[in-house]
Motif scaffolding. Structure first.
Motif, PDB file in Angstrom:
ATOM      1  N   VAL A  71      42.643  51.571  37.019  1.00  0.00           N
ATOM      2  CA  VAL A  71      42.005  50.505  37.628  1.00  0.00           C
ATOM      3  C   VAL A  71      42.509  49.079  37.819  1.00  0.00           C
ATOM      4  O   VAL A  71      42.974  48.576  36.870  1.00  0.00           O
ATOM      5  CB  VAL A  71      40.668  50.393  36.671  1.00  0.00           C
ATOM      6  N   GLY A  72      42.165  48.535  39.108  1.00  0.00           N
ATOM      7  CA  GLY A  72      42.793  47.225  39.357  1.00  0.00           C
ATOM      8  C   GLY A  72      41.634  46.571  40.004  1.00  0.00           C
ATOM      9  O   GLY A  72      40.893  46.788  40.669  1.00  0.00           O
ATOM     10  N   ARG A  73      41.724  45.116  39.773  1.00  0.00           N
ATOM     11  CA  ARG A  73      40.568  44.465  40.206  1.00  0.00           C
ATOM     12  C   ARG A  73      41.008  43.258  41.142  1.00  0.00           C
ATOM     13  O   ARG A  73      42.104  42.707  40.638  1.00  0.00           O
ATOM     14  CB  ARG A  73      39.489  43.865  39.255  1.00  0.00           C
ATOM     15  N   TYR A  74      40.665  42.987  42.279  1.00  0.00           N
ATOM     16  CA  TYR A  74      41.022  42.424  43.323  1.00  0.00           C
ATOM     17  C   TYR A  74      39.860  41.204  43.727  1.00  0.00           C
ATOM     18  O   TYR A  74      39.092  41.654  44.604  1.00  0.00           O
ATOM     19  CB  TYR A  74      41.647  43.012  44.410  1.00  0.00           C
ATOM     20  N   TYR A  75      39.893  40.115  43.020  1.00  0.00           N
ATOM     21  CA  TYR A  75      38.840  39.268  43.263  1.00  0.00           C
ATOM     22  C   TYR A  75      38.792  38.401  44.504  1.00  0.00           C
ATOM     23  O   TYR A  75      37.738  38.360  45.278  1.00  0.00           O
ATOM     24  CB  TYR A  75      38.526  38.237  42.150  1.00  0.00           C
ATOM     25  N   GLY A  76      40.148  38.083  44.940  1.00  0.00           N
ATOM     26  CA  GLY A  76      40.115  37.528  46.302  1.00  0.00           C
ATOM     27  C   GLY A  76      39.722  38.231  47.573  1.00  0.00           C
ATOM     28  O   GLY A  76      39.228  37.820  48.270  1.00  0.00           O
ATOM     29  N   ARG A 108      28.268  45.655  47.969  1.00  0.00           N
ATOM     30  CA  ARG A 108      27.471  44.377  48.039  1.00  0.00           C
ATOM     31  C   ARG A 108      26.909  44.081  46.903  1.00  0.00           C
ATOM     32  O   ARG A 108      26.564  42.970  46.459  1.00  0.00           O
ATOM     33  CB  ARG A 108      26.656  44.499  49.319  1.00  0.00           C
ATOM     34  N   SER A 109      26.103  45.082  46.183  1.00  0.00           N
ATOM     35  CA  SER A 109      25.040  44.933  45.152  1.00  0.00           C
ATOM     36  C   SER A 109      25.890  44.708  43.962  1.00  0.00           C
ATOM     37  O   SER A 109      25.113  44.378  42.808  1.00  0.00           O
ATOM     38  CB  SER A 109      23.979  45.720  45.150  1.00  0.00           C
ATOM     39  N   ARG A 110      27.023  44.901  43.645  1.00  0.00           N
ATOM     40  CA  ARG A 110      27.775  44.831  42.464  1.00  0.00           C
ATOM     41  C   ARG A 110      29.215  44.116  42.671  1.00  0.00           C
ATOM     42  O   ARG A 110      29.751  43.870  43.704  1.00  0.00           O
ATOM     43  CB  ARG A 110      28.153  46.219  41.913  1.00  0.00           C
ATOM     44  N   SER A 111      29.256  43.168  41.535  1.00  0.00           N
ATOM     45  CA  SER A 111      30.492  42.387  41.658  1.00  0.00           C
ATOM     46  C   SER A 111      31.855  43.204  41.473  1.00  0.00           C
ATOM     47  O   SER A 111      31.643  44.233  40.748  1.00  0.00           O
ATOM     48  CB  SER A 111      30.264  41.334  40.553  1.00  0.00           C
ATOM     49  N   VAL A 112      32.915  42.665  41.537  1.00  0.00           N
ATOM     50  CA  VAL A 112      34.171  43.112  41.266  1.00  0.00           C
ATOM     51  C   VAL A 112      34.085  43.677  39.765  1.00  0.00           C
ATOM     52  O   VAL A 112      34.769  44.538  39.091  1.00  0.00           O
ATOM     53  CB  VAL A 112      35.302  42.387  41.735  1.00  0.00           C
ATOM     54  N   THR A 113      33.870  42.526  38.899  1.00  0.00           N
ATOM     55  CA  THR A 113      33.753  42.541  37.486  1.00  0.00           C
ATOM     56  C   THR A 113      32.809  44.026  37.123  1.00  0.00           C
ATOM     57  O   THR A 113      33.284  44.823  36.169  1.00  0.00           O
ATOM     58  CB  THR A 113      33.363  41.543  36.701  1.00  0.00           C
ATOM     59  N   GLN A 114      31.599  44.135  37.782  1.00  0.00           N
ATOM     60  CA  GLN A 114      30.630  45.291  37.249  1.00  0.00           C
ATOM     61  C   GLN A 114      31.496  46.645  37.644  1.00  0.00           C
ATOM     62  O   GLN A 114      31.160  47.437  36.847  1.00  0.00           O
ATOM     63  CB  GLN A 114      29.340  45.249  38.126  1.00  0.00           C
TER      64      GLN A 114
END
Length: 186
Positions: A165-170, A146-152
């Motif tokens: 490492v994969g990022r899933y913004y949606g 909750r306290s960190r964004s996907v980017t962080q």
């Protein structure tokens, strides 16, 4: 089963680690993964099962078998209740990434181990699920905070330079695995 010998100093340090969180920098993530740390700890909870995990799983160069068993159970396929051995390298990457973010908040684990049946079911529902997912080998975790964004979270995991490492913004999560070093966006 591996014999685990822990010194009094190591045990005291483990207890101290539960009370104090160091503020490591990105420069020491790689050394942490290579065993430079005397203590490794992972803290997660599951929104699916309501279970929580907060354990020291490595002390003075040794994995703690009982802690790894606890991690294996926690990261099981909750849909089928199947348990496999989770690759400790995956836990190392998640733990090192967590330390780099300088927070006491546990990860929320969305997915750890997935049985082939669960993976096939998820793949039928979403194009973002790999046919040969490392989740089926106990080598991956999908995590959020909750306290960190996907980017962080993604940046912390990337700085470890130790797996996929994969990022899933949606869907608001980051995939971490101990496979080949690679990145993607889902």
């Amino acid at each position: 089963m591996t014999n685990c010998t822990v010194s009094r100093r190591g045990l005291l340090a483990a207890f101290a680690a539960t009370a104090v969180t160091a503020a490591p920098t990105a420069s020491n993530a790689f050394s942490f993964l290579r065993g430079a740390g005397d203590i490794r700890r992972i803290s997660m909870y599951s929104g699916r099962t309501g279970e929580k995990l907060d354990t020291v799983y490595w002390i003075e160069g040794q994995y703690i078998p009982e802690a790894l068993k606890e991690i294996n159970f926690f990261m099981r396929d909750w849909r089928t209740d199947q348990i496999v051995k989770i690759d400790p390298r995956t836990i190392d990457i998640a733990a090192a990434s967590h330390r780099l973010m300088d927070t006491d908040e546990p990860y929320m684990m969305l997915s750890g181990y997935r049985s082939p049946a669960t993976n096939a079911m998820l793949r039928a529902r979403s194009h973002g699920v790999a046919r040969n997912s490392l989740h089926m080998k106990g080598m991956a975790a999908d995590l959020r905070m909750r306290s960190r964004s996907v980017t962080q979270i993604y940046s912390a995991a990337m700085s470890c330079n130790a797996g996929g490492v994969g990022r899933y913004y949606g869907s608001n999560f980051v995939h971490m695995d101990c496979g080949d070093i690679r990145t993607w966006q889902g």
